[in-house]
Structure formats: structure tokens, C-alpha cells
Design a protein around this motif. Structure first.
Motif, mmCIF file in Angstrom:
data_model
loop_
_atom_site.group_PDB
_atom_site.id
_atom_site.type_symbol
_atom_site.label_atom_id
_atom_site.label_comp_id
_atom_site.label_asym_id
_atom_site.label_seq_id
_atom_site.Cartn_x
_atom_site.Cartn_y
_atom_site.Cartn_z
ATOM 1 N N ILE A 1 -49.432 -13.868 -4.783
ATOM 2 C CA ILE A 1 -48.517 -12.755 -5.069
ATOM 3 C C ILE A 1 -47.086 -13.163 -4.749
ATOM 4 C CG2 ILE A 1 -47.905 -10.380 -4.466
ATOM 5 C CD1 ILE A 1 -50.867 -9.927 -3.785
ATOM 6 N N HIS A 2 -46.922 -13.819 -3.615
ATOM 7 C CA HIS A 2 -45.584 -14.248 -3.195
ATOM 8 C C HIS A 2 -44.998 -15.256 -4.191
ATOM 9 C CE1 HIS A 2 -42.380 -14.985 -0.250
ATOM 10 N NE2 HIS A 2 -42.468 -16.256 -0.615
ATOM 11 N N PRO B 1 -40.993 -22.067 -3.050
ATOM 12 C CA PRO B 1 -42.095 -22.643 -2.289
ATOM 13 C C PRO B 1 -43.372 -22.684 -3.109
ATOM 14 C CG PRO B 1 -41.725 -20.376 -1.632
ATOM 15 C CD PRO B 1 -40.616 -20.731 -2.585
ATOM 16 N N THR B 2 -44.286 -23.579 -2.741
ATOM 17 C CA THR B 2 -45.574 -23.670 -3.411
ATOM 18 C C THR B 2 -46.651 -23.121 -2.495
ATOM 19 O OG1 THR B 2 -46.064 -25.861 -2.525
ATOM 20 C CG2 THR B 2 -44.800 -25.768 -4.584
ATOM 21 N N PHE B 3 -47.854 -23.036 -3.042
ATOM 22 C CA PHE B 3 -48.958 -22.417 -2.319
ATOM 23 C C PHE B 3 -49.186 -23.065 -0.958
ATOM 24 C CE2 PHE B 3 -52.759 -19.885 -2.305
ATOM 25 C CZ PHE B 3 -53.623 -20.592 -1.486
ATOM 26 N N HIS B 4 -49.018 -24.378 -0.862
ATOM 27 C CA HIS B 4 -49.329 -25.073 0.379
ATOM 28 C C HIS B 4 -48.132 -25.209 1.312
ATOM 29 C CE1 HIS B 4 -53.273 -26.072 -1.213
ATOM 30 N NE2 HIS B 4 -52.693 -26.502 -2.321
ATOM 31 N N GLU B 5 -46.946 -24.755 0.894
ATOM 32 C CA GLU B 5 -45.756 -24.970 1.706
ATOM 33 C C GLU B 5 -45.425 -23.794 2.628
ATOM 34 O OE1 GLU B 5 -43.078 -27.962 -1.045
ATOM 35 O OE2 GLU B 5 -43.010 -25.796 -1.438
ATOM 36 N N VAL B 6 -45.783 -22.572 2.242
ATOM 37 C CA VAL B 6 -45.386 -21.405 3.010
ATOM 38 C C VAL B 6 -46.542 -20.945 3.886
ATOM 39 C CG1 VAL B 6 -44.631 -19.013 2.861
ATOM 40 C CG2 VAL B 6 -43.750 -20.689 1.259
ATOM 41 N N LEU B 7 -46.232 -20.635 5.136
ATOM 42 C CA LEU B 7 -47.239 -20.179 6.082
ATOM 43 C C LEU B 7 -47.058 -18.696 6.362
ATOM 44 C CD1 LEU B 7 -47.002 -23.150 8.617
ATOM 45 C CD2 LEU B 7 -48.608 -22.894 6.721
ATOM 46 N N ASN B 8 -48.166 -18.054 6.762
ATOM 47 C CA ASN B 8 -48.115 -16.678 7.254
ATOM 48 C C ASN B 8 -47.479 -15.703 6.251
ATOM 49 O OD1 ASN B 8 -49.215 -17.648 9.681
ATOM 50 N ND2 ASN B 8 -47.176 -18.090 10.500
ATOM 51 N N THR B 9 -47.909 -15.798 5.008
ATOM 52 C CA THR B 9 -47.437 -14.841 4.007
ATOM 53 C C THR B 9 -48.201 -13.531 4.170
ATOM 54 O OG1 THR B 9 -47.066 -16.676 2.497
ATOM 55 C CG2 THR B 9 -47.052 -14.480 1.557
ATOM 56 N N SER C 1 -38.740 -13.989 1.185
ATOM 57 C CA SER C 1 -39.325 -12.676 0.956
ATOM 58 C C SER C 1 -39.138 -12.281 -0.504
ATOM 59 C CB SER C 1 -38.683 -11.627 1.869
ATOM 60 O OG SER C 1 -37.292 -11.489 1.590
ATOM 61 N N THR C 2 -40.024 -11.406 -0.969
ATOM 62 C CA THR C 2 -39.953 -10.818 -2.303
ATOM 63 C C THR C 2 -40.060 -9.304 -2.134
ATOM 64 O OG1 THR C 2 -42.318 -10.659 -2.836
ATOM 65 C CG2 THR C 2 -41.286 -12.828 -3.107
ATOM 66 N N PRO C 3 -39.968 -8.517 -3.206
ATOM 67 C CA PRO C 3 -40.136 -7.074 -3.036
ATOM 68 C C PRO C 3 -41.518 -6.665 -2.537
ATOM 69 C CG PRO C 3 -39.080 -7.562 -5.133
ATOM 70 C CD PRO C 3 -39.533 -8.859 -4.578
ATOM 71 N N PHE C 4 -42.479 -7.601 -2.586
ATOM 72 C CA PHE C 4 -43.857 -7.259 -2.207
ATOM 73 C C PHE C 4 -44.376 -8.047 -1.016
ATOM 74 C CE2 PHE C 4 -43.350 -6.032 -6.579
ATOM 75 C CZ PHE C 4 -43.991 -4.809 -6.646
ATOM 76 N N SER C 5 -43.705 -9.110 -0.638
ATOM 77 C CA SER C 5 -44.252 -9.984 0.403
ATOM 78 C C SER C 5 -43.147 -10.565 1.252
ATOM 79 C CB SER C 5 -45.061 -11.118 -0.250
ATOM 80 O OG SER C 5 -44.213 -11.857 -1.142
ATOM 81 N N THR C 6 -43.557 -11.029 2.420
ATOM 82 C CA THR C 6 -42.624 -11.716 3.311
ATOM 83 C C THR C 6 -43.363 -12.867 3.974
ATOM 84 O OG1 THR C 6 -41.050 -11.412 5.137
ATOM 85 C CG2 THR C 6 -43.156 -10.241 5.308
#
Length: 511
Positions: free
Chosen positions: A242-243, A287-295, A269-274
Motif C-alpha cells: 500500500i505504501h 523506497p522499495t518493498f525491502h528498503e522500508v521498515l515498520n510500515t 509517509s503517504t495519505p494512507f501509511s507512515t
């Protein structure tokens, strides 16, 4: 005899000779070769944008998985799925588009010209580009004219087994434009019945369609019901997906849309996620799926409601507009019990600009505070992620025949998304009220459903109950054996496309 008379005779003889030579050359291509067609080959004929015909693309993928050589014939425009573009067994053939300069002619002139152009372009591909007669010719209906006549002719002349995939009835769609009693509509019905009746096999999207056509049109050949299913990769989106999706599409939001949404800062952050700010501040670019933590999802996010439409007359978009107007008033009067709603409508079609202008006018003139509507066209990869990210889906499909079902709802179910669906004759084959969605017939009923389902968002009890029920039914079907029987057909309503296709269509191929 006069000299001019001799010239006329000579001219007539030359013309007759040219017709004879042309006829001989044509016959050399199309003469019956019932024992000469290429085994394990299928030609799929779609008289439309291939990339916007998901069911036919799923057929092509399933056939390619069996190592059939698949030639897809249709119009270009939208991208094919990755599975098709990467398969060595799939070969697209694009038809020549109809000249835009002729598109504004009156219908009585446009229709025959368009049919003549389609005949020529299709025969060029089927007889010249694809030299070897296919073992099977799989045809999407509608469009009916001239598709079914061409399929009938190719089946007779080249020895191919014709399989018709009945999505709807072409004459009923024409009736929306001209009226049920129009001469062209009545002739179209006779045409559809005559050329569709004798196919080798018939595939139907609903049991209601199979029963009606078998009884009223005395269809010959094999007959199977293949309810639409989404492909296996459709799923409920993970928070990270989603992010990533809204990191892309939020860049296209207008200033007024951003003012409506909670404040956000890409890519953290986006309007739906941080996300964990420390891990994402060091990122450069998206960012890619494997780069961002704790979404995680934002508690102040709007409810995400989606609808997919062809923007045509058989979907009354005014019902949705009226329901959103009422929801806006309800939200103002309910002291924060109803969330803001971001409505994303996907699809292309002739009435898109008309309705989007009406929406913009309503948002401005009535100073909407709780609703925004956005039109979007997503790639084949992003579309299922959007459905899997949404909280609720809406279907306005009304069915010109009353016996087809909306593919968009199937896609939504594949992504774990409950729906509010406009009710019609055979919708009960797909939408089970209280299990995977609710149905409505008026804009007031839809507004009431939106109000009840989104109450106390982001933890709306009624919507969460539907989501849980839908997930349970999908899980049950996916874990069952791929051999449905009448006794357990209700459970199998939610199995995968691959399992359903293998049990229903594969036996037609005489492997």
C-alpha cells in the motif's frame, strides 16, 4: 457491334477475370483443410483492446501453460500482462484501427463501414499473418458483428474447432443505444443466434446464460459454465505494498486533492501509511518493498473506496453521485462518526469526461468536506494492488441482458475486498449479501450502505465482519481439491482461475 460495345465487353471480361483470379487466390488460402490444421495451436479473437480483456488474457495464459501456441488477435492500446509478454508461446497480432476521421458519421453509415473495415483487417490477419490453420479458434462475444460470422466461416473453411466465450449478448448491448425494437437490434439477435448456435463448444460466464441460450437458441456442441475468477496473484495488499503504491500515485494528486488528504511527506509517509522515519530519511527516491521498515497504516487515513467502470450507458454513474452527495450530508451531521472518503474510479470510456466534470462541479459548488473522487488508469501490475489496498468496492454494472456478471467484482473478491453491487437478475451467482457484500437498487440504498459500513472507521464493525467472511470463504476454496462437484459448488465459487479453468475448459481441448 460498335467499338464502344467491344470495349465494354473487354472491360467486363477483364473485371470478371480479375474476380476469378482473386477468388482462386483467396480459395487457395481458405479451402477446407480439415486434416491439415496445426495441432496444439489456438487463435484467440477479441474485437476490442486485448489489454482491456482480462478474461481472454487469462485464457491465453492458461493455454500457454499447456504449451499451446497462442495467437491473440485484437486491437492494441493497453499493455498485456507480463505473463503473456514474457511467454514464448504467445504471439499478439494487432488489427488496423478504424480511421478516426470516419467515426463521426451517422450510425446508419458508420456501422456498415466499420463492419467492412473489421472484416478486411481480421481476414488479413487470420488468412495471411497466421498461415497455418489453428486447431481451435476461441472467440469473445460480444462484439457479435462480424465476429461470429468470421468464426463460423474460419471453422468451416480451415477446419478449426470454434469455441465461443459468451460474456454477454451483443444484441442487448446494441439495444441500449437503439432501443429493443429497432430493426438493427432484431437483425442482430437473429445474426447472433444463427452464427453462434453451431460452435464446437460454448463457455458461459453464468449458469443463467447457459440455461437461457440452451433453451431459447437450441445451442449445439459442448456447454460449460466458467465463472470468472481472478488470477492467482490477486491478493489483499500488505501494508508495505500500500505504501509503495501511494508513493507512486500520490505524486499525481492535485493541490485541492492534497488539501483534502492528511498531511504526508514522500517517501516516509503517504495519505494512507507512515514508516519508521529514521530508516526512510536515508533513502533516495521512492523506497522499495525491502528498503522500508515498520510500515503501518495511518489512523487518520480516509476510507479508500474503489470502483471500476467502462464509463458507458449500461453503468448509471449518477447513482453513485447521488449516494456520495447523501454521504457527504450524513458525515457532516454525525459528529465524526463517519470518515472522509477518497473514491478512486478506474477505467476508460466515452462518458468519463462528462461525469468527472459533474463531480468536480459538485465538489466545488457544495463545498464537499468528506468526499473526493479521483479518476485513474493503472497498469496491470498496480490495479490489483489498488483493489487490495481498498476498504470497500462499488459495482454499478447493470447488465444489458440480465445474465452476465461483472468481472470487476470478481477481481475485488480476489483481493479480499467486499462490494456494494447494483442488483440485477443473476447477481446472486456472485454476490452473497452478508457474506461477501451487499446489494442495492437505488442511490438512497447505496448511501445508507456506505454510511453503515464505514461507521466508526478505521474500525468499522459491519465492514470488518464482511472482510472476515470473505477471507474465510476464499481460504476455504483455495485449500480444497481442484475437482468441484455439484454438491460443493457453493464452496468452489471462490477457487482460483487456474483450478476452475483446468476443471471446466481443459477437457474441451481433447488432450
Amino acid at each position: 457491334m460498335t467499338e464502344s460495345g467491344n470495349e465494354e465487353i473487354i472491360a467486363f471480361a477483364v473485371i470478371l477475370g480479375l474476380f476469378g483470379i482473386s477468388g482462386y487466390v483467396l480459395w487457395s488460402f481458405i479451402r477446407p483443410r480439415r486434416s491439415e490444421h496445426s495441432l496444439r495451436t489456438v487463435t484467440i479473437l477479441v474485437l476490442g483492446d486485448i489489454g482491456r480483456s482480462p478474461r481472454m488474457m487469462y485464457h491465453a495464459e492458461s493455454l500457454a501453460n499447456l504449451k499451446f501456441t497462442v495467437n491473440i488477435v485484437g486491437y492494441g492500446g493497453s499493455d498485456l500482462t507480463n505473463a503473456l509478454t514474457e511467454s514464448p508461446y504467445v504471439h499478439p497480432h494487432c488489427l488496423a484501427p478504424f480511421p478516426p476521421s470516419l467515426a463521426k458519421l451517422p450510425f446508419v453509415l458508420l456501422a456498415p463501414l466499420k463492419i467492412a473495415h473489421q472484416l478486411l483487417s481480421i481476414f488479413v490477419v487470420l488468412l495471411l499473418d497466421i498461415r497455418e490453420p489453428p486447431e481451435y479458434l476461441l472467440v469473445q462475444n460480444p462484439p457479435t458483428i462480424p465476429t461470429l460470422a468470421i468464426a463460423w466461416f474460419i471453422g468451416w473453411a480451415r477446419g478449426s474447432r470454434v469455441i465461443i466465450d459468451w460474456h454477454n449478448l451483443g444484441y442487448t448491448i446494441l439495444g441500449l443505444k437503439l432501443g429493443e425494437q429497432h430493426l438493427f437490434v432484431r437483425l442482430s439477435a437473429k445474426f447472433e443466434r444463427y452464427f453462434g448456435r453451431t460452435a464446437y463448444a460454448h463457455i458461459f460466464v453464468t449458469k443463467a446464460m447457459k440455461d437461457r441460450l440452451t433453451q431459447d437458441w437450441s445451442l449445439e456442441g459442448h456447454k460449460v459454465v466458467l465463472h470468472d475468477r481472478p488470477p492467482r496473484h490477486f491478493h489483499k495488499a500488505q501494508t508495505q505494498e500500500i505504501h509503495d503504491l501511494f508513493c507512486k500515485i500520490s505524486k499525481k494528486f492535485s493541490p485541492s486533492q492534497n488539501d483534502f488528504l492528511p498531511e504526508y511527506s514522500l517517501p516516509s509517509s503517504t495519505p494512507f501509511s507512515t514508516t519508521d522515519k529514521e530508516s526512510s530519511m536515508a533513502m533516495v527516491g521512492t523506497p522499495t518493498f525491502h528498503e522500508v521498515l515498520n510500515t503501518k497504516l495511518r489512523p487518520d487515513r480516509p476510507a479508500l473506496v474503489v470502483s471500476s467502470t467502462s464509463w458507458t450507458a449500461d453503468e448509471d454513474f449518477s447513482i453513485l453521485l447521488g449516494a456520495l452527495e447523501t454521504y457527504e450530508q450524513n458525515a457532516r451531521n454525525m459528529d465524526g462518526k463517519l470518515p472522509k472518503v477518497l473514491m478512486i474510479v478506474t477505467g476508460k470510456g466515452p462518458l468519463k469526461d462528462y461525469y468527472m466534470e459533474k463531480i468536480t462541479k459538485l465538489e466545488v459548488e457544495q463545498a464537499w468536506q468528506f468526499v473526493r473522487v479521483i479518476s485513474a488508469w493503472l497498469s496491470p501490475g498496480d490495479y490489483p494492488i489498488l483493489l487490495g489496498s481498498a476498504d470497500l468496492g462499488i459495482s454499478l454494472h447493470s447488465s444489458s441482458s440480465g445474465i452476465d456478471l461483472p468481472m470487476k467484482v470478481v477481481d475485488m473478491f480476489g483481493c479480499g475486498l467486499p462490494v456494494c453491487a447494483l442488483d440485477f437478475e443473476c447477481l446472486g451467482e456472485l454476490v452473497k449479501p452478508g457474506i461477501n457484500g451487499v446489494t442495492f437498487t437505488t442511490q438512497d440504498a447505496l448511501a445508507q450502505q456506505l454510511t453503515e459500513l464505514l461507521h466508526n472507521f478505521p474500525n468499522p464493525p459491519k465492514l470488518e465482519a464482511l472482510q472476515k467472511s470473505l477471507r474465510g470463504r476464499t481460504t476455504t476454496a483455495s485449500s480444497s481439491r481442484p475437482s468441484p462437484s455439484p454438491a460443493n459448488d457453493e464452496v468452489w465459487h471462490w477457487n482460483s482461475w487456474e483450478e476452475n479453468w483446468t476443471s471446466k475448459v481443459k477437457p474441451l481441448l481433447k488432450l
